[in-house]
Design a protein around this motif. Structure first.
Motif, mmCIF file in Angstrom:
data_model
loop_
_atom_site.group_PDB
_atom_site.id
_atom_site.type_symbol
_atom_site.label_atom_id
_atom_site.label_comp_id
_atom_site.label_asym_id
_atom_site.label_seq_id
_atom_site.Cartn_x
_atom_site.Cartn_y
_atom_site.Cartn_z
ATOM 1 N N SER A 36 -6.611 14.138 3.475
ATOM 2 C CA SER A 36 -5.682 13.407 4.326
ATOM 3 C C SER A 36 -6.159 13.480 5.768
ATOM 4 C CB SER A 36 -4.271 13.997 4.210
ATOM 5 O OG SER A 36 -3.371 13.316 5.060
ATOM 6 N N LEU A 82 -5.750 9.790 2.401
ATOM 7 C CA LEU A 82 -4.379 9.579 2.840
ATOM 8 C C LEU A 82 -4.309 9.544 4.358
ATOM 9 C CD1 LEU A 82 -2.674 12.083 0.410
ATOM 10 C CD2 LEU A 82 -2.119 9.632 0.513
ATOM 11 N N GLY A 101 -1.045 10.211 6.510
ATOM 12 C CA GLY A 101 0.385 10.465 6.392
ATOM 13 C C GLY A 101 0.830 10.253 4.960
ATOM 14 N N THR A 102 1.738 9.300 4.760
ATOM 15 C CA THR A 102 2.217 8.993 3.409
ATOM 16 C C THR A 102 1.628 7.690 2.876
ATOM 17 O OG1 THR A 102 4.165 7.896 4.367
ATOM 18 C CG2 THR A 102 4.395 10.222 3.756
ATOM 19 N N THR A 103 0.546 7.225 3.486
ATOM 20 C CA THR A 103 -0.105 5.985 3.053
ATOM 21 C C THR A 103 -1.451 6.291 2.414
ATOM 22 O OG1 THR A 103 0.963 4.705 4.816
ATOM 23 C CG2 THR A 103 -0.999 3.747 3.795
ATOM 24 N N ASP A 153 2.043 2.738 0.099
ATOM 25 C CA ASP A 153 2.934 3.708 0.732
ATOM 26 C C ASP A 153 3.608 4.573 -0.324
ATOM 27 O OD1 ASP A 153 2.431 2.822 3.335
ATOM 28 O OD2 ASP A 153 3.902 1.197 3.131
ATOM 29 N N ALA A 154 3.692 5.863 -0.041
ATOM 30 C CA ALA A 154 4.332 6.801 -0.960
ATOM 31 C C ALA A 154 5.838 6.549 -0.996
ATOM 32 C CB ALA A 154 4.054 8.235 -0.528
ATOM 33 N N GLY A 162 7.942 11.958 0.641
ATOM 34 C CA GLY A 162 7.039 12.682 1.526
ATOM 35 C C GLY A 162 6.342 13.855 0.879
ATOM 36 N N SER A 163 6.567 14.107 -0.412
ATOM 37 C CA SER A 163 5.929 15.242 -1.070
ATOM 38 C C SER A 163 4.460 14.954 -1.328
ATOM 39 C CB SER A 163 6.628 15.560 -2.392
ATOM 40 O OG SER A 163 6.369 14.545 -3.348
ATOM 41 N N ASN A 164 3.681 16.006 -1.529
ATOM 42 C CA ASN A 164 2.265 15.828 -1.829
ATOM 43 C C ASN A 164 2.069 15.083 -3.145
ATOM 44 O OD1 ASN A 164 1.535 17.080 0.531
ATOM 45 N ND2 ASN A 164 1.120 19.072 -0.405
ATOM 46 N N ASP A 188 4.071 12.689 -4.309
ATOM 47 C CA ASP A 188 4.288 11.273 -3.987
ATOM 48 C C ASP A 188 3.078 10.686 -3.267
ATOM 49 O OD1 ASP A 188 6.877 11.104 -5.082
ATOM 50 O OD2 ASP A 188 7.764 11.903 -3.240
ATOM 51 N N ARG A 189 2.489 11.455 -2.388
ATOM 52 C CA ARG A 189 1.325 10.975 -1.637
ATOM 53 C C ARG A 189 0.130 10.781 -2.565
ATOM 54 N NH1 ARG A 189 0.229 15.295 2.531
ATOM 55 N NH2 ARG A 189 -0.924 13.729 3.734
#
Length: 202
Positions: free
Chosen positions: A64, A125, A127-129, A157-158, A161-163, A165-166
């Protein structure tokens, strides 16, 4: 007696060394690419090689990029296999339509009139993208002359915000890149597979 004592001390010393080594960290989640939603037909066969990538993104770890531009490994999540191998398998699946041609892994030793050579230039990654960027080159299977080339990119996009989900978002971006490259390969091959061979000059 001295030899027995020495052996015992050595064994105790070795046990002490082993006990202070850090335990390997087991990821909380292993992730793979979901099945491809679109399958493309091929009118001629193509060899699909595993894509090239930098060591950072070619393995099982997930990286990330932070706000300063530094890349860091995301803890507790990994791919089930190297990311490049997962992309290769996804491409083989995506090109297994009902056409006369097939997508073939190079380890089969089979020959084909076309070959796909591709490079993953980004699979990280932010952030969450999840972000993916791929350069794909279609080669003549016999001469290895370059026939066509494209660059595709995708992001996802996730959902949280969890890893975990990312990681899933990055997988979605990777599948989107594979899908776009598969469309490029199918379009070129199907447009040219039926072309007559040029007649030799007299």
């Amino acid at each position: 007696m001295i030899r027995i004592l020495a052996t015992g001390l050595a064994a105790c010393s070795l046990a002490a060394c082993v006990s202070v080594l850090p335990e390997p960290k087991v990821p909380e989640g292993l992730y793979r690419f979901a099945p491809m939603e679109t399958v493309y037909d091929l009118e001629a066969s193509v060899i699909v090689r595993e894509p090239d990538a930098s060591r950072l993104v070619a393995g099982r770890a997930i990286a990330s990029e932070d706000s300063s531009g530094a890349l860091r490994l995301v803890p507790n999540v990994e791919w089930t296999d190297s990311s490049t191998r997962l992309m290769q398998m996804a491409m083989l699946d995506a090109l297994q339509g009902q056409g006369a041609g097939k997508a073939i892994a190079p380890e089969t030793g089979a020959a084909a009139p076309y070959e796909l050579s591709w490079q993953v230039t980004d699979f990280t990654l932010s952030g969450t993208t999840g972000r993916c960027r791929v350069r794909a080159t279609l080669l003549d299977g016999a001469s290895r002359d370059v026939l066509d080339q494209t660059v595709v990119s995708a992001s996802a996009d996730a959902r949280g915000g969890s890893n975990a989900d990312r990681a899933k978002a990055l997988g979605e971006a990777g599948r989107a890149c594979v899908n776009d490259v598969a469309a490029f390969v199918s379009l070129y091959i199907n447009a040219h597979a039926a072309e007559p061979e040029p007649e030799p000059e007299a």
